[in-house]
Design a protein around this motif. Structure first.
Motif, PDB file in Angstrom:
ATOM      1  N   ALA A  87       0.812  -1.223   0.000  1.00  0.00           N
ATOM      2  CA  ALA A  87       0.000   0.000   0.000  1.00  0.00           C
ATOM      3  C   ALA A  87       0.848   1.276   0.000  1.00  0.00           C
ATOM      4  O   ALA A  87       0.488   2.258  -0.673  1.00  0.00           O
ATOM      5  CB  ALA A  87      -0.962  -0.016   1.187  1.00  0.00           C
ATOM      6  N   PRO A  88       1.984   1.324   0.720  1.00  0.00           N
ATOM      7  CA  PRO A  88       2.794   2.545   0.660  1.00  0.00           C
ATOM      8  C   PRO A  88       3.230   2.910  -0.757  1.00  0.00           C
ATOM      9  O   PRO A  88       3.371   4.101  -1.079  1.00  0.00           O
ATOM     10  CB  PRO A  88       4.000   2.217   1.546  1.00  0.00           C
ATOM     11  N   PHE A  89       3.427   1.906  -1.622  1.00  0.00           N
ATOM     12  CA  PHE A  89       3.774   2.198  -3.014  1.00  0.00           C
ATOM     13  C   PHE A  89       2.642   2.964  -3.692  1.00  0.00           C
ATOM     14  O   PHE A  89       2.879   3.891  -4.480  1.00  0.00           O
ATOM     15  CB  PHE A  89       4.059   0.898  -3.772  1.00  0.00           C
ATOM     16  N   VAL A  90       1.395   2.584  -3.399  1.00  0.00           N
ATOM     17  CA  VAL A  90       0.247   3.285  -3.991  1.00  0.00           C
ATOM     18  C   VAL A  90       0.260   4.743  -3.545  1.00  0.00           C
ATOM     19  O   VAL A  90      -0.002   5.652  -4.342  1.00  0.00           O
ATOM     20  CB  VAL A  90      -1.075   2.591  -3.600  1.00  0.00           C
ATOM     21  N   ALA A  91       0.557   4.973  -2.263  1.00  0.00           N
ATOM     22  CA  ALA A  91       0.628   6.349  -1.765  1.00  0.00           C
ATOM     23  C   ALA A  91       1.719   7.133  -2.483  1.00  0.00           C
ATOM     24  O   ALA A  91       1.525   8.302  -2.864  1.00  0.00           O
ATOM     25  CB  ALA A  91       0.879   6.339  -0.260  1.00  0.00           C
ATOM     26  N   GLU A  92       2.881   6.506  -2.686  1.00  0.00           N
ATOM     27  CA  GLU A  92       3.979   7.176  -3.395  1.00  0.00           C
ATOM     28  C   GLU A  92       3.582   7.474  -4.837  1.00  0.00           C
ATOM     29  O   GLU A  92       3.900   8.548  -5.377  1.00  0.00           O
ATOM     30  CB  GLU A  92       5.228   6.299  -3.365  1.00  0.00           C
ATOM     31  N   LEU A  93       2.879   6.529  -5.466  1.00  0.00           N
ATOM     32  CA  LEU A  93       2.457   6.714  -6.848  1.00  0.00           C
ATOM     33  C   LEU A  93       1.507   7.906  -6.966  1.00  0.00           C
ATOM     34  O   LEU A  93       1.641   8.737  -7.873  1.00  0.00           O
ATOM     35  CB  LEU A  93       1.771   5.434  -7.339  1.00  0.00           C
ATOM     36  N   LEU A  94       0.561   8.006  -6.060  1.00  0.00           N
ATOM     37  CA  LEU A  94      -0.395   9.113  -6.100  1.00  0.00           C
ATOM     38  C   LEU A  94       0.302  10.444  -5.854  1.00  0.00           C
ATOM     39  O   LEU A  94      -0.037  11.462  -6.465  1.00  0.00           O
ATOM     40  CB  LEU A  94      -1.488   8.893  -5.047  1.00  0.00           C
ATOM     41  N   GLU A  95       1.283  10.448  -4.980  1.00  0.00           N
ATOM     42  CA  GLU A  95       2.006  11.687  -4.690  1.00  0.00           C
ATOM     43  C   GLU A  95       2.863  12.123  -5.877  1.00  0.00           C
ATOM     44  O   GLU A  95       2.955  13.316  -6.193  1.00  0.00           O
ATOM     45  CB  GLU A  95       2.884  11.489  -3.460  1.00  0.00           C
TER      46      GLU A  95
END
Length: 780
Positions: free
Chosen positions: A207-215
């Motif tokens: 999930a942290p990768f998804v957050a990084e992708l959105l940022e």
């Protein structure tokens, strides 16, 4: 290396022929051969999944296979995830069946995706509920509207570390290790794109990768499907529930229920002649209920209807776990068992054990019941509230606010999940331990409730018992089956009043008869006899009730148990009165009043006083009766016992009515009606409305009389047993009121007024009972 060459290499490594690989993958031999020869250089995603599953590929090999199937810049397959790939749709699948029953959910999802600034939406729900189908439908709507859409399929992964590379591959960017997010950001610079990330639950640590992708990618919106939320800031969660069921069995209700619509549609797909009729609609509705409205379960069952018929499918429904669905489904969804085991394997050991134990609940449970069941951290390894919360997050447990203000939450398992958990519980050898823990908890609850039912917290306990009836019944029947007769009796006896009100008189009588054939302590034997007597009295079997009471009272006296002796004497007097022996009833109830005073038991004393007053009224001694009602009312009011208080009110009202004191009768009946509603005592409410109908007729308020009688009829249709028939308003007066109202209004006028009453809810009927100042305006 191309797809065909990779498949040949891995098939050879596995030692499989094309025929064996085809059988494992659920594909045709010609199809496997075409893939290996390069005829199908870009196989359908489900074909790739099936081959990967059959070949037992690692995550890295699956990624290599997917990469080989992607087109290069010149359109040729096999370019991998290298630099310079052109953007593409990411394999948005075209559904082969229509979306049924999800129109409202699709609208909600599209609304969330269209919300300003909302860039992460996760659709959660149990396995087989249709999350992938819904997000795919939403993505298709947006793609048709011109939005760029890419799909990232994660179902085949087991390593969260490969999610960034898989995402880059789907988006046409380069996977560059730690710089993958930057690579994707550079590739999508200036673009607006919806990225559908499917089946996240088993790699949720990514999930942290998804957050990084959105940022890093301000133009990207992520639509995820997962059995558990991602727990990221800014995440909007849409919980996808099973399809709606039908409470009724008629054709119109069944044909409009979403779950039933889906089952009918899927049956028609394999048998175009199938028609929903009055004869088969109840079976369709029952199947959908037993399958919990779970779309996957309905999809798996539907094809069997053609070969077996609805009735036989219903009979064999316990075999539905292993029935296979369409071959193009992922392996985890080809059977219901596989779908649920997929979810189960994502749980920690303590969570798995709690899920198994939760299957012993019947009709739902709350957190306190879970704590009582597992008795602290012994079963789960920690405070059970934490693993329970995680089971809710994984969509294996359904949490529903039980009050509008969400002050408390009721939990439940979907029926397919409960059946799955029961099988796991049986396999673990823990079934007896879980059932005994469940029975012990509800025995203790019954004991606490039995005392509370006669005190200020009475209404709250009545609500608890109404909710927990199924659990209490399960605890009693399991205890009897396990030979634990004392536990069964200790659970049933304190709640005799509840069983009576719920109309379960025959059920409880049979339980007590079974318990009395088993070894019992003397205390439990007395309680079982008294409980049996109360239930038999309720259905008018006075002879059996008297026999049981005589035996129980004698045993109580022999043991020197004054409380039980008083209770038995009280019940003997009541049964004697109901059987028409007023003299014996008077003697027994006078003895019970004296015993209650000696015992200083305010509960037994107030009950005995009110019931003796009832008998004395019948014997033509109103002055003595009213004194006893005053005593019973004082004691009941002091402890907040609405049930005994209501009995006193109704007795007073009945006496006033037969004495021609209409104003007094109306006042007492009007006080009784809200008490009956508060305690869910519909028989007493019906008596109060009967009496008020007589008062209305005497005042020539004919429409009011007919409407009240209509409300009485509706109430009595929902009540079992004879109930408190010893203070029924004079039947002759009620008949007079009914016939006089009919004669005065005419047949049609009476019918309309009565029909208005039949349509009232109990609360509306109580409001009508109290409405005496406004009746002139509305004609009642």
């Amino acid at each position: 290396m191309g797809v065909g060459e990779l498949v040949r290499r891995w098939r050879s490594r596995a030692g499989l022929t094309q025929e064996e690989l085809a059988a494992r993958a659920g594909l045709s031999v010609d199809g496997v051969g075409a893939v290996e020869r390069g005829v199908h250089a870009r196989p359908h995603p489900h074909t790739l999944r099936s081959l990967a599953d059959a070949l037992g590929l690692t995550d890295e090999e699956r990624l290599e296979l997917q990469s080989a199937a992607r087109p290069s810049d010149d359109g040729r397959p096999g370019a991998g995830a290298g630099e310079g790939r052109r953007p593409h749709g990411g394999g948005l699948p075209a559904p082969t069946t229509p979306l049924v029953g999800r129109e409202a959910d699709l609208g909600r999802l599209l609304s969330l995706l269209g919300r300003q600034g909302q860039r992460l939406v996760t659709v959660t729900g149990p396995g087989g509920v249709g999350k992938t189908r819904l997000v795919t439908a939403a993505a298709a709507v947006l793609a048709d509207g011109g939005s760029a859409v890419s799909v990232v399929e994660l179902a085949s992964l087991t390593d969260p570390g490969l999610v960034p590379a898989t995402t880059a591959l789907a988006l046409g960017a380069a996977a560059t290790g730690d710089d993958t997010v930057r690579s994707i950001a550079e590739h999508l610079a200036g673009q607006r794109r919806l990225v559908v990330v499917d089946n996240v639950e088993h790699v949720v640590d990514a999930a942290p990768f998804v957050a990084e992708l959105l940022e890093a990618c301000p133009g990207v919106t992520v639509l995820a499907s997962s059995r558990t939320p991602l727990r990221l800031r800014g995440e909007a969660v849409l919980v996808l529930d099973p399809l709606g069921l039908s409470d009724l069995d008629d054709v119109d209700a069944v044909s409009s229920a979403p779950a039933c619509r889906l089952l009918v549609e899927r049956v028609r797909a394999v048998d175009p002649t199938f028609t929903l009729t009055a004869a088969n609609a109840p079976v369709v509705a029952d199947l959908c209920r037993r399958l919990g409205g779970l779309p996957l379960a309905l999809e798996l069952v539907a094809p069997r209807v053609r070969s077996l018929g609805l009735a036989e499918v219903a009979r064999r429904l316990d075999q539905a776990w292993t029935w296979e669905g369409a071959r193009d489904l992922p392996a985890r969804q080809r059977t219901l068992d596989a779908a649920l085991r997929w979810s189960h394997e994502l749980l920690a050991p303590g969570e798995q054990r709690l899920l198994r134990w939760l299957a012993v609940f019947a009709g739902g449970f709350d957190v306190r019941a879970v704590e009582g069941l597992v008795d602290g951290p012994g079963v789960t390894g920690e405070d059970p509230a934490a693993p329970l919360e995680r089971l809710v997050e994984h969509s294996l447990v359904v949490a529903t606010p039980s009050t509008p203000a969400a002050l408390s939450v009721r939990h439940s398992l979907l029926e397919p999940v409960r059946q799955f958990a029961l099988r796991l519980l049986d396999e673990s050898g823990e079934t007896l331990d879980a059932q005994r823990a469940h029975a012990a908890y509800f025995r203790d609850l019954a004991v606490r409730a039995g005392d509370g039912l006669h005190r200020e917290e009475q209404v709250g306990w009545l609500e608890v018992l109404d909710v927990e009836t199924h659990n209490l019944r399960a605890a009693i029947t399991r205890s009897l089956a396990a030979g634990l007769a004392d536990v069964a009796v200790d659970t049933a006896w304190p709640l005799a009043l509840h069983w009576w009100s719920a109309g379960l008189l025959d059920h409880v009588a049979r339980w007590m008869e079974q318990a009395l054939r088993m070894p019992l302590s003397d205390v439990s034997r007395v309680r079982a006899l008294f409980c049996l007597a109360k239930m038999r009295h309720g259905v008018g079997d006075f002879a059996e009730a008297s026999t049981a009471l005589d035996e129980g009272t004698t045993l109580a006296a022999t043991r020197g148990d004054l409380s039980a002796r008083t209770h038995g004497t009280l019940l003997r007097g009541l049964v004697a009165f109901d059987a028409g022996d007023v003299a014996r009833a008077t003697a027994l109830l006078e003895e019970a009043v004296d015993l209650g005073r000696d015992l200083d038991d305010d509960v037994l004393q107030s009950m005995a006083a009110v019931w003796l007053g009832t008998v004395l009224l019948d014997a033509g001694r109103p002055a003595a009766a009213l004194e006893l009602f005053d005593e019973g009312t004082r004691l009941a009011r002091a402890r907040g016992d609405r049930l005994v208080l209501n009995e006193a009110f109704l007795n007073r009202a009945g006496w006033a009515l037969t004495s021609g004191r209409d104003d007094d009768a109306e006042a007492w009946f009007r006080q009784s009606a809200p008490l009956s509603l508060e305690t869910q005592d519909h028989p007493d409410l019906a008596f109060a409305l009967d009496g008020l109908a007589v008062v209305a007729a005497r005042r020539e308020r004919w429409e009011r009389c007919a409407t009240l009688l209509g409300a009485v009829g509706a109430l009595r249709r929902t009540v079992g047993g004879r109930h408190y028939n010893y203070y029924v308003p004079d039947p002759a007066l009620v008949r007079w009121a009914r016939e006089t109202a009919r004669e005065s209004l005419g047949e049609e006028g009476y019918r309309l007024a009565r029909a208005a009453g039949e349509g009232l809810s109990p609360a509306e009927a109580v409001a009508l009972a109290g409405d005496v100042t406004d009746v002139g305006r509305d004609g009642l």
